[in-house]
Scaffold this motif. Sequence first.
Motif, short mmCIF file in Angstrom:
data_model
loop_
_atom_site.label_atom_id
_atom_site.label_comp_id
_atom_site.label_asym_id
_atom_site.label_seq_id
_atom_site.Cartn_x
_atom_site.Cartn_y
_atom_site.Cartn_z
N VAL A 60 0.86 -1.18 0.00
CA VAL A 60 0.00 0.00 0.00
C VAL A 60 0.90 1.22 0.00
O VAL A 60 1.89 1.28 0.70
CB VAL A 60 -0.90 0.03 1.26
N GLU A 61 0.51 2.19 -0.77
CA GLU A 61 1.26 3.44 -0.80
C GLU A 61 0.30 4.59 -0.56
O GLU A 61 -0.78 4.64 -1.15
CB GLU A 61 1.95 3.62 -2.15
N ARG A 62 0.69 5.51 0.32
CA ARG A 62 -0.10 6.71 0.57
C ARG A 62 0.60 7.86 -0.13
O ARG A 62 1.80 8.07 0.06
CB ARG A 62 -0.17 7.01 2.07
N ILE A 63 -0.12 8.60 -0.92
CA ILE A 63 0.43 9.76 -1.60
C ILE A 63 -0.25 10.99 -1.05
O ILE A 63 -1.47 11.15 -1.19
CB ILE A 63 0.22 9.66 -3.13
N ASP A 64 0.49 11.85 -0.37
CA ASP A 64 -0.04 13.05 0.24
C ASP A 64 -0.27 14.10 -0.84
O ASP A 64 0.66 14.48 -1.55
CB ASP A 64 0.92 13.57 1.29
N LEU A 65 -1.47 14.55 -0.97
CA LEU A 65 -1.80 15.55 -1.97
C LEU A 65 -1.73 16.97 -1.43
O LEU A 65 -1.98 17.93 -2.13
CB LEU A 65 -3.21 15.28 -2.55
N GLY A 66 -1.41 17.09 -0.16
CA GLY A 66 -1.25 18.40 0.44
C GLY A 66 -2.53 19.20 0.42
O GLY A 66 -3.62 18.69 0.63
N ASP A 67 -2.42 20.48 0.10
CA ASP A 67 -3.58 21.38 0.07
C ASP A 67 -4.07 21.58 -1.36
O ASP A 67 -4.33 22.70 -1.79
CB ASP A 67 -3.21 22.74 0.69
N ALA A 68 -4.21 20.50 -2.09
CA ALA A 68 -4.68 20.61 -3.48
C ALA A 68 -6.10 21.16 -3.49
O ALA A 68 -6.95 20.73 -2.72
CB ALA A 68 -4.64 19.23 -4.14
N PRO A 69 -6.38 22.12 -4.35
CA PRO A 69 -7.75 22.68 -4.42
C PRO A 69 -8.72 21.65 -4.97
O PRO A 69 -8.36 20.81 -5.79
CB PRO A 69 -7.61 23.86 -5.38
N HIS A 70 -9.95 21.69 -4.46
CA HIS A 70 -10.99 20.76 -4.91
C HIS A 70 -11.64 21.30 -6.18
O HIS A 70 -11.92 22.50 -6.28
CB HIS A 70 -12.07 20.60 -3.83
N VAL A 71 -11.89 20.43 -7.12
CA VAL A 71 -12.62 20.82 -8.32
C VAL A 71 -14.09 20.99 -7.91
O VAL A 71 -14.64 20.16 -7.18
CB VAL A 71 -12.49 19.73 -9.41
#
Length: 76
Positions: A60-71
Amino acid sequence: MTIMDFQPRKFWMVSGDGPSRLRHPDRLSAEMEARRLARAHPGTPFFVMEAIAVHRKVDVERIDLGDAPHVDDVPF
């Protein structure tokens, strides 16, 4: 390192009496180093080795998307 970052590349190493860690990017570079070492250490064999495969297990890998804006500003 993430799954997306992992890009295996072929490499060569020279092995003699001691440990070897240097990865040569091409066969010619490794051959030249083996010849140099053989001249410096007469009678000692130096092997040029080629990486032929890579194996790894990824669960399993977790990829942190940080503060990405929501569409559409939808929070889910």
